[in-house]
Design a protein around this motif. Structure first.
Motif, mmCIF file in Angstrom:
data_model
loop_
_atom_site.group_PDB
_atom_site.id
_atom_site.type_symbol
_atom_site.label_atom_id
_atom_site.label_comp_id
_atom_site.label_asym_id
_atom_site.label_seq_id
_atom_site.Cartn_x
_atom_site.Cartn_y
_atom_site.Cartn_z
ATOM 1 N N GLU A 148 -2.605 -1.488 -10.083
ATOM 2 C CA GLU A 148 -3.350 -0.479 -9.326
ATOM 3 C C GLU A 148 -4.104 -0.601 -8.462
ATOM 4 O O GLU A 148 -3.647 0.481 -7.589
ATOM 5 C CB GLU A 148 -4.767 -0.045 -10.449
ATOM 6 C CG GLU A 148 -5.930 0.338 -9.881
ATOM 7 C CD GLU A 148 -6.790 0.641 -11.457
ATOM 8 O OE1 GLU A 148 -7.496 1.446 -11.223
ATOM 9 O OE2 GLU A 148 -6.585 0.554 -12.360
ATOM 10 N N ALA A 149 -4.394 -2.141 -7.817
ATOM 11 C CA ALA A 149 -4.618 -2.428 -6.057
ATOM 12 C C ALA A 149 -3.635 -2.177 -5.419
ATOM 13 O O ALA A 149 -3.478 -0.968 -4.623
ATOM 14 C CB ALA A 149 -5.229 -3.157 -6.684
ATOM 15 N N LYS A 152 -3.844 2.298 -4.996
ATOM 16 C CA LYS A 152 -4.463 2.843 -4.203
ATOM 17 C C LYS A 152 -3.951 2.358 -3.495
ATOM 18 O O LYS A 152 -4.469 3.536 -1.716
ATOM 19 C CB LYS A 152 -5.643 2.028 -4.976
ATOM 20 C CG LYS A 152 -6.055 2.629 -6.369
ATOM 21 C CD LYS A 152 -7.439 1.661 -6.565
ATOM 22 C CE LYS A 152 -7.619 2.474 -7.918
ATOM 23 N NZ LYS A 152 -9.046 1.771 -8.627
ATOM 24 N N GLN A 153 -3.936 1.124 -2.605
ATOM 25 C CA GLN A 153 -3.493 0.287 -1.357
ATOM 26 C C GLN A 153 -2.275 1.893 -0.195
ATOM 27 O O GLN A 153 -2.805 1.916 0.707
ATOM 28 C CB GLN A 153 -3.001 -0.643 -1.465
ATOM 29 C CG GLN A 153 -2.958 -1.077 0.272
ATOM 30 C CD GLN A 153 -2.725 -2.759 0.273
ATOM 31 O OE1 GLN A 153 -2.256 -3.372 -0.729
ATOM 32 N NE2 GLN A 153 -2.588 -3.380 1.350
#
Length: 444
Positions: A148-149, A152-153
């Protein structure tokens, strides 16, 4: 580009108007829904079908969806049947732009290949906010935090807008027997990596294998060096315009990789080696180290391809650069081939499919294709290899991730980078010249 480079390269080429108009006219994304709604389904809204659009080069996603339709998602399949279509990946982004302009995107599709285009879709409200949708659907943590990170990044968003049908860590895979033969231990710093390459070369073993004709496996090394040396935000600074690839501290990363090429450590024909040839070379014992993403597990776990044996393959993270600001704990990663859902014609029925896919896709893809995804796994195959388990553990325990060299580049910058990356592996292109070419392309 967003997509992890695969067996077939998905290079962008000019789109023909006829093909675009045909897709816009016949897409079922805008026709199969009885009641349209916004970013979350409204009470009682229904759809007559659940449409998926993918690339002809990728069959894993659709085969997994079909398995879900006959298994875990059979109730969704019965009420809102899956209808799929596929187009050639070489015109993918252009085709998506045409479909998005007509609000004719399928309910689910592979995401845009270029992060900046995906951001345009998000900003225009074309793509479903999955953070909001999951909350509405009563779901908790169906996607691994690291995956998820990374997404998003990649899209520079606070919410999640795509699902990770793959989640790949990247690093060096190595032939344990060849390391032992040359008396080499796993390096943890760049100097140790260079020393290991010299020892392997002296023992008559090719140190590195890379698909130089594809370019990106070599440019990955440049990006990783820069991020280890200058810190995890170094390439974002280039995208923001506060730094340039031609700045001396950035050129140093390209020079370090070019030095390996000048020493002959990529072999005598590095510039002519493509992805499949490089994979075969590593799996038949033709070299010691192979920088690649964990999507290669499918090849490693296939005994017909893997002649050196899966138990003979080890993994180590891209090493630290002495005195650098980056950390070896920051794992180069990508979400492989993300999928997105359109806001147009989103209904309760489509939401049911979203929920079922998020909760079950990872288990089915792992069991049927050996595919490591970014989804939370609740069922582990009994015959899973130790190497696959190691990758899952690495992903689960990752404290941070970093993106690849071209992730924030323009389309032109990406093309120029990957076209010229092989020149670093052959030693025919200096780091300074390479960086000048890419910087100019990004500014063009």
């Amino acid at each position: 580009m967003t997509l992890a480079p695969r067996r077939a390269k998905l290079a962008a080429i000019a789109l023909t108007g006829v093909g675009a108009l045909t897709l816009a006219a016949c897409s079922s994304g805008g026709d199969g829904n009885a009641t349209a709604s916004g970013s979350t389904g409204t009470s009682g809204s229904t759809s007559t079908e659940f449409t998926y659009l993918g690339q002809t080069q990728n069959t894993t996603i659709i085969s997994t969806l079909e398995s879900l339709g006959s298994g875990a998602c059979s109730a969704e399949q019965a009420s809102t049947p899956l209808v799929s279509d596929a187009i050639d990946g070489t015109t993918w982004d252009q085709q998506l732009q045409v479909l998005a302009g007509s609000d004719a995107l399928s309910n689910m599709s592979m995401a845009a290949g270029t992060p900046s285009l995906m951001k345009d879709f998000i900003d225009a409200g074309k793509v479903l906010d999955l953070t909001d949708a999951f909350a509405q659907l009563g779901m908790t943590d169906p996607v691994l935090p690291a995956a998820e990170a990374t997404l998003k990044q990649l899209y520079q968003t606070d919410d999640l807008y795509a699902l990770p049908t793959e989640y790949n860590i990247e690093g060096f895979w190595y032939n344990k027997a060849l390391f032992d033969q040359a008396g080499v231990t796993v390096p943890t710093t760049w100097s140790e990596l260079v020393d290991a390459a010299a020892k392997l070369d002296a023992a008559g073993i090719q140190p590195f294998i890379a698909a130089g004709s594809d370019g990106w496996p070599v440019t990955r090394l440049v990006g990783d060096y820069i991020l280890r040396d200058l810190g995890a935000d170094a390439l974002q600074k280039v995208a923001d315009g506060s730094a340039k690839l031609t700045d001396p501290e950035y050129v140093a990363g390209a020079d370090a990789v070019a030095a390996l090429g000048q020493a002959g450590y990529f072999g005598p024909a590095a510039g002519s080696i493509d992805y499949n040839t490089a994979m075969n070379q590593f799996l038949t014992g033709g070299g010691a180290m192979f920088y690649m993403g964990s999507w290669a597990l499918a090849n490693f776990n296939d005994p017909e391809q893997d002649q050196i044996g899966v138990d003979n393959i080890g993994y180590f993270a891209f090493p630290e650069v002495e005195g650098g600001k980056g950390s070896i704990s920051e794992t180069p990663a990508n979400a492989g081939i993300p999928v997105m859902f359109t806001t147009a014609n989103y209904t309760d029925d489509i939401g049911a499919w979203v929920k079922c896919i998020a909760e079950n896709y990872g288990n089915v893809a792992l069991a049927e294709s050996g595919q490591v995804t970014g989804f939370t796994i609740t069922e582990t195959p009994a015959d899973q290899s130790d190497l696959t388990t190691m990758v899952q553990d690495q992903i689960a325990n990752a404290t941070g991730s970093i993106l690849w060299f071209e992730a924030a580049f323009t389309s032109e910058g990406t093309t120029v980078s990957q076209t010229n990356g092989g020149g670093l592996a052959t030693g025919s292109l200096s780091g300074a010249d390479f960086m000048a070419l890419v910087q100019t392309a990004n500014e063009g």
